[in-house]
Design a protein around this motif. Structure first.
Motif, PDB file in Angstrom:
ATOM      1  N   GLY A  69       0.823  -1.193   0.000  1.00 54.89           N
ATOM      2  CA  GLY A  69       0.000   0.000   0.000  1.00 54.89           C
ATOM      3  C   GLY A  69       0.862   1.251   0.000  1.00 54.89           C
ATOM      4  O   GLY A  69       2.078   1.196   0.200  1.00 54.89           O
ATOM      5  N   PHE A  70       0.215   2.399  -0.233  1.00 53.78           N
ATOM      6  CA  PHE A  70       0.952   3.657  -0.314  1.00 53.78           C
ATOM      7  C   PHE A  70       1.670   3.972   1.001  1.00 53.78           C
ATOM      8  O   PHE A  70       2.840   4.345   1.009  1.00 53.78           O
ATOM      9  CB  PHE A  70      -0.002   4.792  -0.668  1.00 53.78           C
ATOM     10  CG  PHE A  70       0.649   6.145  -0.714  1.00 53.78           C
ATOM     11  CD1 PHE A  70       1.427   6.512  -1.791  1.00 53.78           C
ATOM     12  CD2 PHE A  70       0.486   7.042   0.331  1.00 53.78           C
ATOM     13  CE1 PHE A  70       2.045   7.761  -1.831  1.00 53.78           C
ATOM     14  CE2 PHE A  70       1.093   8.289   0.301  1.00 53.78           C
ATOM     15  CZ  PHE A  70       1.872   8.649  -0.791  1.00 53.78           C
ATOM     16  N   ASN A  71       0.988   3.820   2.107  1.00 56.81           N
ATOM     17  CA  ASN A  71       1.586   4.170   3.391  1.00 56.81           C
ATOM     18  C   ASN A  71       2.707   3.217   3.783  1.00 56.81           C
ATOM     19  O   ASN A  71       3.708   3.631   4.380  1.00 56.81           O
ATOM     20  CB  ASN A  71       0.526   4.204   4.492  1.00 56.81           C
ATOM     21  CG  ASN A  71      -0.342   5.447   4.416  1.00 56.81           C
ATOM     22  OD1 ASN A  71       0.093   6.487   3.930  1.00 56.81           O
ATOM     23  ND2 ASN A  71      -1.579   5.344   4.882  1.00 56.81           N
ATOM     24  N   GLY A  72       2.549   1.939   3.448  1.00 62.24           N
ATOM     25  CA  GLY A  72       3.547   0.951   3.859  1.00 62.24           C
ATOM     26  C   GLY A  72       4.797   0.941   3.002  1.00 62.24           C
ATOM     27  O   GLY A  72       5.879   0.595   3.483  1.00 62.24           O
ATOM     28  N   ALA A  73       4.671   1.303   1.735  1.00 62.58           N
ATOM     29  CA  ALA A  73       5.828   1.288   0.841  1.00 62.58           C
ATOM     30  C   ALA A  73       6.748   2.465   1.135  1.00 62.58           C
ATOM     31  O   ALA A  73       6.292   3.548   1.513  1.00 62.58           O
ATOM     32  CB  ALA A  73       5.356   1.340  -0.611  1.00 62.58           C
ATOM     33  N   SER A  74       8.035   2.257   0.957  1.00 62.97           N
ATOM     34  CA  SER A  74       9.007   3.330   1.191  1.00 62.97           C
ATOM     35  C   SER A  74       9.757   3.635  -0.096  1.00 62.97           C
ATOM     36  O   SER A  74       9.918   2.779  -0.970  1.00 62.97           O
ATOM     37  CB  SER A  74      10.010   2.930   2.270  1.00 62.97           C
ATOM     38  OG  SER A  74      10.882   1.912   1.796  1.00 62.97           O
TER      39      SER A  74
END
Length: 207
Positions: free
Chosen positions: A33-38
């Motif tokens: 997800g957007f928040n989890g990816a770095s």
């Protein structure tokens, strides 16, 4: 989750590392997800440095916007090509548009899932540009439906509502499709084309 994962690929952009970055971002957004990816994870997946990644994309939100833009652009190109090669009648054009859309969902399931789930994180001009692009893609269907309603091919008294229902139906295939399911890619596309024509009270293809 995805018929081609991790092989789902966005088109080569012709800008060096950009295509590799976009595909690494797609994989990261799909997995976490957007928040989890770095950004560091994306750089690693693309085989580039973090500083080089920021040369291409100044923020994670800009990177997401570009991923979603490419997904929509590839979908729109497939739809326009399919409709352009169809007959002049609305039923033929709609049939090919639905087949092309479902085929894209099957081929690029991860991209479609990310496009649906992560768009909520876009803000400002990035979101406005994507909404405008998606409106152009959706207008392919509404224009065909309006053509069929005007010519009498489609007898539904609710053409615009039916067009929205068709788009909802075919885009949702990404949420449940499995490559080991009982229907092939072609069978699934044909089945949904028939559903769409039935919804519009239009002529069904002969067996």
């Amino acid at each position: 989750m995805n018929s081609r994962s991790p092989g789902s690929q966005l088109a080569d952009t012709g800008r060096g590392n950009e295509a590799a970055i976009l595909n690494a971002a797609l994989a990261a957004f799909g997995a976490q997800g957007f928040n989890g990816a770095s950004m560091r994870e994306v750089a690693k997946g693309a085989g580039t440095s973090l500083s080089n990644l920021y040369n291409y994309f100044p923020s994670k939100s800009h990177l997401l916007a570009e991923v979603l833009r490419h997904v929509n652009a590839e979908l729109e190109a497939r739809l326009r090509r399919a409709v352009g090669e169809a007959g002049d009648d609305a039923a033929s054009r709609l049939r090919e548009a639905v087949r092309a859309y479902v085929g894209f969902v099957v081929d690029e399931q991860l991209a479609m899932l990310v496009s649906t789930a992560e768009v909520r994180y876009l803000r400002g001009e990035d979101r406005e540009r994507l909404v405008a692009a998606r409106d152009r893609t959706q207008s392919i269907f509404t224009e065909i439906v309006e053509q069929g309603a005007a010519s009498g091919e489609f007898r539904t008294p609710y053409p615009l509502d039916a067009a929205r229902a068709i788009l909802t139906m075919i885009s949702s295939v990404a949420t449940w499709y499995r490559p080991d399911g009982r229907l092939s890619r072609g069978q699934l596309s044909e089945q949904h084309a028939r559903y769409a024509l039935a919804l519009l009270e239009g002529p069904l293809p002969h067996r």
